[in-house]
Write an enzyme that holds these catalytic residues in place. Sequence first.
Site, mmCIF file in Angstrom:
data_model
loop_
_atom_site.group_PDB
_atom_site.id
_atom_site.type_symbol
_atom_site.label_atom_id
_atom_site.label_comp_id
_atom_site.label_asym_id
_atom_site.label_seq_id
_atom_site.Cartn_x
_atom_site.Cartn_y
_atom_site.Cartn_z
ATOM 1 N N CYS A 1 -106.241 -47.021 -29.695
ATOM 2 C CA CYS A 1 -107.541 -47.490 -30.204
ATOM 3 C C CYS A 1 -108.589 -47.493 -29.101
ATOM 4 O O CYS A 1 -109.772 -47.693 -29.363
ATOM 5 C CB CYS A 1 -107.416 -48.886 -30.813
ATOM 6 S SG CYS A 1 -106.903 -50.128 -29.630
ATOM 7 N N CYS B 1 -102.790 -55.768 -31.526
ATOM 8 C CA CYS B 1 -103.885 -56.210 -30.645
ATOM 9 C C CYS B 1 -103.429 -57.389 -29.781
ATOM 10 O O CYS B 1 -103.841 -57.519 -28.628
ATOM 11 C CB CYS B 1 -105.106 -56.617 -31.454
ATOM 12 S SG CYS B 1 -105.535 -55.443 -32.748
HETATM 13 FE FE1 FES Z 1 -107.392 -52.006 -30.414
HETATM 14 FE FE2 FES Z 1 -107.309 -54.247 -31.702
HETATM 15 S S1 FES Z 1 -107.777 -52.298 -32.505
HETATM 16 S S2 FES Z 1 -106.727 -53.877 -29.692
#
Ligand code: FES
Length: 145
Positions: A33, A103
């Site tokens: 991400c 996360c």
């Molecule tokens: Fe990357 Fe939450 S989407 S840490």
Amino acid sequence: MYSEKVMDHFQNPRNVGEIEDASGVGTVGNAKCGDIMRIYLDIDGDGIIRDCKFKTFGCGAAVATSSMATELVKGKSIEEAMKVTNKAVMEALDGLPPVKVHCSLLAEEAIHAALWDYAEKHGIKIEGLKEPKADIHEGEGQEEY
Ligand code: FES
């Protein structure tokens, strides 16, 4: 979707910032991400975490978990801080949606990375602490999540 505690820590994150001359600093990323978290620890001569600050370039859940994680390790011994797992952080936040569980791993890994840095600087070994990964997906396959 998010608990009140998550929203609170996301909107009013505690302990944001950096510590100059920190005893230990840990940075961990999530390549999937692109989020990055850095944790600073100030540890006194008795091994007590006197202060803890964080900087997170990431999603709301990552901000909320870093905020809660810093609150949980502050004032604790190194041994106690080792028990602040992503599960413990999520429980303290009254849970996270399943797609956001990863996360919270950033917070656990960043604390471990900062403790590792502290241990290296002081030539000590912390029971149960493994060498940190630079990315939480390091060593994994390419599976989707
Ligand atoms: Fe990357 Fe939450 S989407 S840490």
